[in-house]
Write a protein that holds these residues in place. Structure first.
Motif, short mmCIF file in Angstrom:
data_model
loop_
_atom_site.label_atom_id
_atom_site.label_comp_id
_atom_site.label_asym_id
_atom_site.label_seq_id
_atom_site.Cartn_x
_atom_site.Cartn_y
_atom_site.Cartn_z
N CYS A 145 0.82 -1.21 0.00
CA CYS A 145 0.00 0.00 0.00
C CYS A 145 0.85 1.26 0.00
CB CYS A 145 -0.93 0.01 1.22
SG CYS A 145 -1.90 1.54 1.37
N GLU A 146 1.89 1.27 0.86
CA GLU A 146 2.80 2.41 0.98
C GLU A 146 2.07 3.72 1.27
OE1 GLU A 146 5.21 2.51 -2.51
OE2 GLU A 146 6.21 0.61 -2.07
N GLY A 147 0.97 3.62 2.05
CA GLY A 147 0.29 4.83 2.51
C GLY A 147 -0.73 5.41 1.55
N ALA A 148 -0.97 4.75 0.41
CA ALA A 148 -1.91 5.31 -0.56
C ALA A 148 -3.31 5.44 0.03
CB ALA A 148 -1.94 4.45 -1.83
N CYS A 149 -3.72 4.47 0.88
CA CYS A 149 -5.06 4.52 1.46
C CYS A 149 -5.23 5.73 2.37
CB CYS A 149 -5.33 3.24 2.25
SG CYS A 149 -4.30 3.03 3.73
N GLN A 150 -4.15 6.15 3.03
CA GLN A 150 -4.22 7.25 3.97
C GLN A 150 -4.18 8.61 3.28
OE1 GLN A 150 -1.42 4.30 6.38
NE2 GLN A 150 -1.00 6.42 6.86
N PRO A 152 -5.77 -7.91 12.22
CA PRO A 152 -6.06 -6.66 12.92
C PRO A 152 -5.15 -5.50 12.50
CG PRO A 152 -6.17 -8.49 14.46
CD PRO A 152 -5.68 -9.06 13.16
N ARG A 153 -3.91 -5.77 12.20
CA ARG A 153 -3.00 -4.69 11.82
C ARG A 153 -3.38 -4.09 10.46
NH1 ARG A 153 2.05 -5.56 12.67
NH2 ARG A 153 2.98 -4.58 10.85
N GLU A 154 -4.20 -4.81 9.66
CA GLU A 154 -4.61 -4.31 8.35
C GLU A 154 -6.01 -3.70 8.35
OE1 GLU A 154 -4.14 -7.54 5.63
OE2 GLU A 154 -1.98 -7.71 5.96
N TRP A 155 -6.70 -3.70 9.50
CA TRP A 155 -8.06 -3.19 9.55
C TRP A 155 -8.15 -1.73 9.11
CZ3 TRP A 155 -9.38 -5.57 15.01
CH2 TRP A 155 -9.70 -6.91 14.84
N ALA A 156 -7.19 -0.92 9.53
CA ALA A 156 -7.24 0.50 9.18
C ALA A 156 -7.18 0.69 7.67
CB ALA A 156 -6.10 1.26 9.86
N HIS A 157 -6.29 -0.04 7.01
CA HIS A 157 -6.20 0.06 5.55
C HIS A 157 -7.52 -0.31 4.90
CE1 HIS A 157 -4.71 -0.64 1.42
NE2 HIS A 157 -5.53 -1.67 1.46
N ASP A 158 -8.11 -1.42 5.36
CA ASP A 158 -9.33 -1.91 4.72
C ASP A 158 -10.51 -0.97 4.98
OD1 ASP A 158 -8.01 -4.13 3.68
OD2 ASP A 158 -8.31 -5.29 5.51
N VAL A 159 -10.57 -0.37 6.17
CA VAL A 159 -11.62 0.61 6.45
C VAL A 159 -11.46 1.82 5.53
CG1 VAL A 159 -12.38 2.31 8.16
CG2 VAL A 159 -12.09 -0.07 8.82
N MET A 160 -10.24 2.30 5.36
CA MET A 160 -10.01 3.44 4.48
C MET A 160 -10.35 3.10 3.03
SD MET A 160 -9.03 5.94 6.40
CE MET A 160 -8.34 7.10 5.23
#
Length: 402
Positions: A203-208, A232-240
């Protein structure tokens, strides 16, 4: 007793310098309304009230524009907090700011603080149609956070003495109300997210780096799917990645994207007359229902389980009296779960709130309050449907006499 005439001036500031002012302004407007009612009483003919409220004097906004403005208000507060090294807003404060900034086009009715550890839900959002129908969603607010320099959200949060999964509490409350549940995520600012790492490989921060996602909504069954299938560590990416800006509950302002559902496209399971409100929604309530379903139906399309077409009854007053019980790998039948919130008329407890009456205890004990999004063109104080006369925002204790 003889009294000389006197004047009361009330000036309401729209640019607060502290977090408490967002909630205080609403209480000042309530006080000003009480003063105006007092001045109209012949017994107080010598009382003159002058109120300066820039928000009330401004031209009415469309409801989607009001939600955009509320989204931006939360972002400004987050920026101010982060500049002072105070961290992100907590969920309750962020929600107070959001609702205050969306008023008066979006109305809200606050109860006593519900015991979230027991019931899970925060607010019931109600999207009204001009003809009197509505769509309702239970909403839980969650704030993003930084964990070891990673951008994170917690979909597995457990609350209370017995550490019950919050998502299970939300599912139970959704059954009680007969409506779907969803999350609103406060994800900070673009600068806050850019300073943190995304744990998703590649991802390299693209979702954020997305624009306009400081306040996101995500359908509850979509969030549950993430919790079950991703780390769990990927939940933030998937929510975004899956979430949409809050204001997009009313669409993105243009044509709605194509919509495909495993059950709705099968005329033997669902007749054409029942598919039309979702395939071509009319009004904000049907649009909001379509937007929630559009986050869940693609997941069902990818689940390898046979369709279960057997019909189940929906709660009284639901626009669809029966729907297929097909659940795929979801914890509940997904069509009754979502479309149970689409009602032919406003339920009595919502009409109570709109009319200034205290809803029943079983409602006030489970919710922090009710948020009402009237149809475009219905300003605060204007009657929006025969079953639901809208009044200005007000605060009361549920133990206050009706």
């Amino acid at each position: 007793m003889q009294r000389g005439g006197f004047t009361v001036r009330v000036d309401i500031d729209t640019s607060p310098d502290d977090l408490a002012a967002a909630a205080n302004r609403r209480q000042v407007r309530e006080f000003a309304a009480a003063l105006q009612a007092l001045a109209a009483d012949p017994r107080f003919a010598d009382l003159h009230v002058e109120i300066t409220d820039p928000l009330a004097a401004a031209a009415p906004r469309e409801q989607r524009a009001a939600l955009v403005a509320a989204h931006q208000a939360v972002a400004r507060f987050q920026e101010r907090r982060l500049r002072g090294w105070h961290g992100l807003l907590d969920e309750r404060t962020a929600t107070q700011i959001l609702l205050d900034a969306a008023a008066p086009e979006v109305q809200y009715y606050e109860f006593k603080i519900a015991e979230e550890a027991r019931v899970g839900a925060d607010w019931l959002w109600v999207w009204l149609d001009p003809a009197g129908g509505c769509f309702m969603v239970l909403v839980q607010a969650k704030s993003a956070k930084a964990e070891s320099r990673r951008f994170a959200v917690d979909l597995g949060y457990r609350s209370g003495k017995h550490k019950v999964l919050q998502m299970d509490l939300l599912l139970e409350s959704s059954r009680v109300f007969g409506v779907p549940f969803a999350y609103v995520f406060y994800t900070g600012t673009r600068e806050f997210r850019a300073a943190l790492e995304c744990a998703k490989p590649g991802c390299e921060g693209a979702c954020q780096d997305r624009e306009g996602v400081d306040v996101l909504w995500l359908a509850g069954l979509s969030a549950d799917n993430l919790r079950m299938l991703t780390r769990p560590r990927e939940w933030a990416h998937d929510v975004m990645e899956r979430g949409l800006p809050l204001e997009d509950m009313l669409g993105s302002g243009g044509p709605l994207p194509p919509f495909h559902d495993l059950n709705l496209r099968n005329s033997e399971v669902l007749p054409e007359g029942l598919r039309e409100p979702i395939a071509a929604p009319q009004g904000p309530a049907q649009t909001a229902a379509r937007m929630v379903l559009s986050q869940i139906s693609p997941i069902r399309m990818g689940q390898f389980s046979a369709v279960d077409p057997v019909a189940v009854d929906l709660p009284g007053g639901a626009l669809f009296p029966q729907l297929p019980r097909d659940r795929g790998h979801f914890p509940v039948p997904y069509l009754p779960h979502v479309l149970g919130g689409l009602r032919a008329e406003v339920p009595g407890y919502v009409a109570d709130a709109l009319a200034g009456r205290t809803p029943p205890d079983w409602v006030t004990e489970r919710l922090a309050g009710i948020v009402v999004v009237p149809p475009s063109g219905a300003a605060a104080g204007q009657q929006v449907a025969p079953q639901a006369p809208a009044l200005p925002n007000r605060l009361w204790s549920p133990r206050q006499a009706a």
